[in-house]
Write a protein that holds these residues in place. Structure first.
Motif, PDB file in Angstrom:
ATOM      1  N   ILE A   1       0.847  -1.202   0.000  1.00 31.41           N
ATOM      2  CA  ILE A   1       0.000   0.000   0.000  1.00 31.41           C
ATOM      3  C   ILE A   1       0.878   1.246   0.000  1.00 31.41           C
ATOM      4  O   ILE A   1       0.616   2.204  -0.731  1.00 31.41           O
ATOM      5  CB  ILE A   1      -0.969  -0.008   1.197  1.00 31.41           C
ATOM      6  N   ARG A   2       1.947   1.217   0.773  1.00 26.79           N
ATOM      7  CA  ARG A   2       2.865   2.365   0.823  1.00 26.79           C
ATOM      8  C   ARG A   2       3.437   2.668  -0.559  1.00 26.79           C
ATOM      9  O   ARG A   2       3.621   3.833  -0.927  1.00 26.79           O
ATOM     10  CB  ARG A   2       3.989   2.079   1.824  1.00 26.79           C
ATOM     11  N   ALA A   3       3.693   1.636  -1.338  1.00 26.38           N
ATOM     12  CA  ALA A   3       4.256   1.819  -2.672  1.00 26.38           C
ATOM     13  C   ALA A   3       3.201   2.266  -3.689  1.00 26.38           C
ATOM     14  O   ALA A   3       3.483   3.079  -4.570  1.00 26.38           O
ATOM     15  CB  ALA A   3       4.906   0.519  -3.145  1.00 26.38           C
ATOM     16  N   GLU A   4       1.977   1.744  -3.589  1.00 24.86           N
ATOM     17  CA  GLU A   4       0.961   1.985  -4.614  1.00 24.86           C
ATOM     18  C   GLU A   4       0.092   3.220  -4.370  1.00 24.86           C
ATOM     19  O   GLU A   4      -0.336   3.867  -5.317  1.00 24.86           O
ATOM     20  CB  GLU A   4       0.044   0.759  -4.751  1.00 24.86           C
ATOM     21  N   LEU A   5      -0.193   3.535  -3.103  1.00 31.16           N
ATOM     22  CA  LEU A   5      -1.128   4.630  -2.818  1.00 31.16           C
ATOM     23  C   LEU A   5      -0.697   5.976  -3.421  1.00 31.16           C
ATOM     24  O   LEU A   5      -1.551   6.675  -3.965  1.00 31.16           O
ATOM     25  CB  LEU A   5      -1.372   4.769  -1.315  1.00 31.16           C
ATOM     26  N   PRO A   6       0.581   6.350  -3.367  1.00 27.16           N
ATOM     27  CA  PRO A   6       0.946   7.629  -3.981  1.00 27.16           C
ATOM     28  C   PRO A   6       0.583   7.706  -5.467  1.00 27.16           C
ATOM     29  O   PRO A   6       0.227   8.771  -5.972  1.00 27.16           O
ATOM     30  CB  PRO A   6       2.463   7.704  -3.770  1.00 27.16           C
ATOM     31  N   LYS A   7       0.621   6.575  -6.172  1.00 21.24           N
ATOM     32  CA  LYS A   7       0.233   6.551  -7.589  1.00 21.24           C
ATOM     33  C   LYS A   7      -1.275   6.706  -7.730  1.00 21.24           C
ATOM     34  O   LYS A   7      -1.753   7.447  -8.590  1.00 21.24           O
ATOM     35  CB  LYS A   7       0.681   5.242  -8.240  1.00 21.24           C
ATOM     36  N   VAL A   8      -2.023   5.989  -6.892  1.00 25.09           N
ATOM     37  CA  VAL A   8      -3.489   6.047  -6.934  1.00 25.09           C
ATOM     38  C   VAL A   8      -3.971   7.454  -6.590  1.00 25.09           C
ATOM     39  O   VAL A   8      -4.848   8.013  -7.248  1.00 25.09           O
ATOM     40  CB  VAL A   8      -4.103   5.017  -5.949  1.00 25.09           C
TER      41      VAL A   8
END
Length: 114
Positions: free
Chosen positions: A58-65
């Motif tokens: 989640i830490r890796a993907e949320l900034p993209k989302v």
């Protein structure tokens, strides 16, 4: 098995007030998360949280989302409110408490109708 992005979207849609933070509300692991959660807790309503330190996917993907590079991130009714500076400023001028209380009241009514 759901993807990380689907998981994030589900968390955001199922939790009217949600903070993605480093650590927990009781034990924040960074100063920005501590300030943000303190402002949120001062509003006196329940909220959900996700500790991104325990969820590296989640830490890796949320900034993209979210199209928002940093943590914490406060989400209200599926919309990104912002990070520490924005949340603290909203708390200081009274906007955060109004937003949080109105959202909590709206969803409390939803729960009582269920």
């Amino acid at each position: 098995m759901s993807t990380t992005v689907e998981n994030i979207q589900r968390q955001i849609s199922e939790n009217p007030i949600l903070i993605y933070m480093k650590g927990t509300p009781q034990l924040p692991q960074c100063g920005f998360s501590a300030q943000t959660v303190q402002a949120l807790m001062a509003c006196g309503e329940r909220f959900a949280f996700v500790n991104v330190l325990d969820n590296p996917d989640i830490r890796a993907e949320l900034p993209k989302v979210a199209n928002w590079p940093t943590f914490p991130q406060l989400w209200v009714e599926g919309e990104l409110v912002g990070g520490c500076d924005i949340v603290v400023e909203m708390y200081q001028n009274g906007e955060l408490e109004t937003l949080v209380k109105d959202t909590a009241a709206k969803h409390q009514d939803d729960e009582s109708e269920a």
